[in-house]
Design a protein around this motif. Sequence first.
Motif, PDB file in Angstrom:
ATOM      1  N   GLY A 414       0.809  -1.205   0.000  1.00  0.00           N
ATOM      2  CA  GLY A 414       0.000   0.000   0.000  1.00  0.00           C
ATOM      3  C   GLY A 414       0.846   1.261   0.000  1.00  0.00           C
ATOM      4  N   THR A 418      -3.588   4.919  -0.399  1.00  0.00           N
ATOM      5  CA  THR A 418      -4.398   3.722  -0.216  1.00  0.00           C
ATOM      6  C   THR A 418      -5.292   3.863   1.016  1.00  0.00           C
ATOM      7  OG1 THR A 418      -2.554   2.396  -1.083  1.00  0.00           O
ATOM      8  CG2 THR A 418      -4.323   1.209   0.040  1.00  0.00           C
ATOM      9  N   ILE A 423      -6.122  -2.550   2.617  1.00  0.00           N
ATOM     10  CA  ILE A 423      -4.851  -3.244   2.420  1.00  0.00           C
ATOM     11  C   ILE A 423      -4.735  -4.419   3.384  1.00  0.00           C
ATOM     12  CG2 ILE A 423      -3.458  -1.911   4.056  1.00  0.00           C
ATOM     13  CD1 ILE A 423      -2.466  -2.921   0.450  1.00  0.00           C
ATOM     14  N   TYR A 427      -2.205  -8.694  -0.186  1.00  0.00           N
ATOM     15  CA  TYR A 427      -2.645  -7.866  -1.318  1.00  0.00           C
ATOM     16  C   TYR A 427      -1.537  -7.769  -2.369  1.00  0.00           C
ATOM     17  CZ  TYR A 427      -5.319  -4.030  -3.473  1.00  0.00           C
ATOM     18  OH  TYR A 427      -6.047  -3.237  -4.324  1.00  0.00           O
TER      19      TYR A 427
END
Length: 448
Positions: A414, A418, A423, A427
């Motif tokens: 992230g 973000t 997140i 991810y």
Amino acid sequence: MTQTTRAPLENADGAHIREWLRRFQHVRRASEKLCAPLETEDYMVQSMADVSPPKWHLAHVSWFFEAFILAPYLKDYQTPDPAYDFLFNSYYETHGKPFPRNLRGTISRPTVAQVYQFRAHIDREMERLLSAPPPEHLDEIIDRLEIGLHHEQQHQELLVMDIKHILSCNPLHPVYRDDIRVQLLAHADQAASPDAPRWHRYASGVRQIGVDYPTEPAREHDGEGFVFDSETPRHRQYVAEFELADRPVTNAEFLKFIEDGGYSRTELWLSDGWHLIHQTGWQAPEYWEKVDGRWHTMSLGGLVPVDPNAPVCHVSFYEADAYARWAGARLPTEAEWETAADDQPIQGNFVDNDLLQPAAQGERAGDGPQQLFGDAWEWTGSAFLPYPGFTPLEGSLGEYNGKFMSGQMVLRGGCCATPGNHIRASYRNFFPPQARWAFSGIRLARDV
């Protein structure tokens, strides 16, 4: 696109559905808040093929709810304009013919005001659907709603990225928000120089990578249990012993690479990257420029001096790889990164912090790796490929990730744009190796 741990919802009570509506409204408001500082003229600009005009983002995420929820499940739904299904379809070839991506800036009509009217129409119709959802389709509606919410959060990050690129192309260096400039300058003045990187060692072994819903309850970031299909299935992978730097590479460290001739030393570069920097003339990260002999960078607060202690950002995979080689290290694989991040708290400089720029770390948080989440996405040395046993969803939603598993590199963790509840350690973000307008940075790894 997603699998979840959620139980069937046929008998869900009204409070549960109202909570989904509340979440929908919260996400929708967040997108419009990001666009509030823009002038009308800003909404139309497409500064390069990879950037979409803010107006298009706002319309596209609304189209998503229309195409995949309202049209199939709200019996008497009427679109404001059938042409929107063509203009705002991004890449769903199985749904219909998308409008060419590189021409999105030519869509002067509908106007900005009409796009906001479209959004308001979608919001009203979604509220109407969720007030009396057809019981036989409730599971699928909620599944698609959840996808749509995470999809819009992805576009919120893209909005920040694209707005920054749009404003950076203006020689006047326009300011998106004055208060961001004030915060950035204050933060740079207060931040202390970080210590030399510490190296955390991880033993070799077979690791469990990814997630596997719904058969395993899982490492949920906030209890929601949402994942994209590209994060599945959970599978075993051997990871050799390695070390990972405890913090990202800073601007000051990357500046030493520049001053040591990093952009002119062929031995540091992959062949494609070497050809690229000669074609483009890159000599520093995206948005860097010298003013009166000092490096500055374009931020959403306008042009500001480069903060030497903040994580370096807006570098391509090729630049990250070259820097790692210059530093006598390498980029981590995504399995190594996930191994290190798996038990770490998900906290950091996200869009919720409202700084919209990577920032120097404050006080250390524990003994583990720092700034794994937020600030800047971290390039890995792994190509974005399907995990063993990967199966995309059926139908148009199966196009969400699977069709992009070629020519892309994975980034993790992230960034400052973000949403914090979007997140998780598993991810997998992805960009082509030449991309620099994303908030992308560097963390080093090395063999043991």
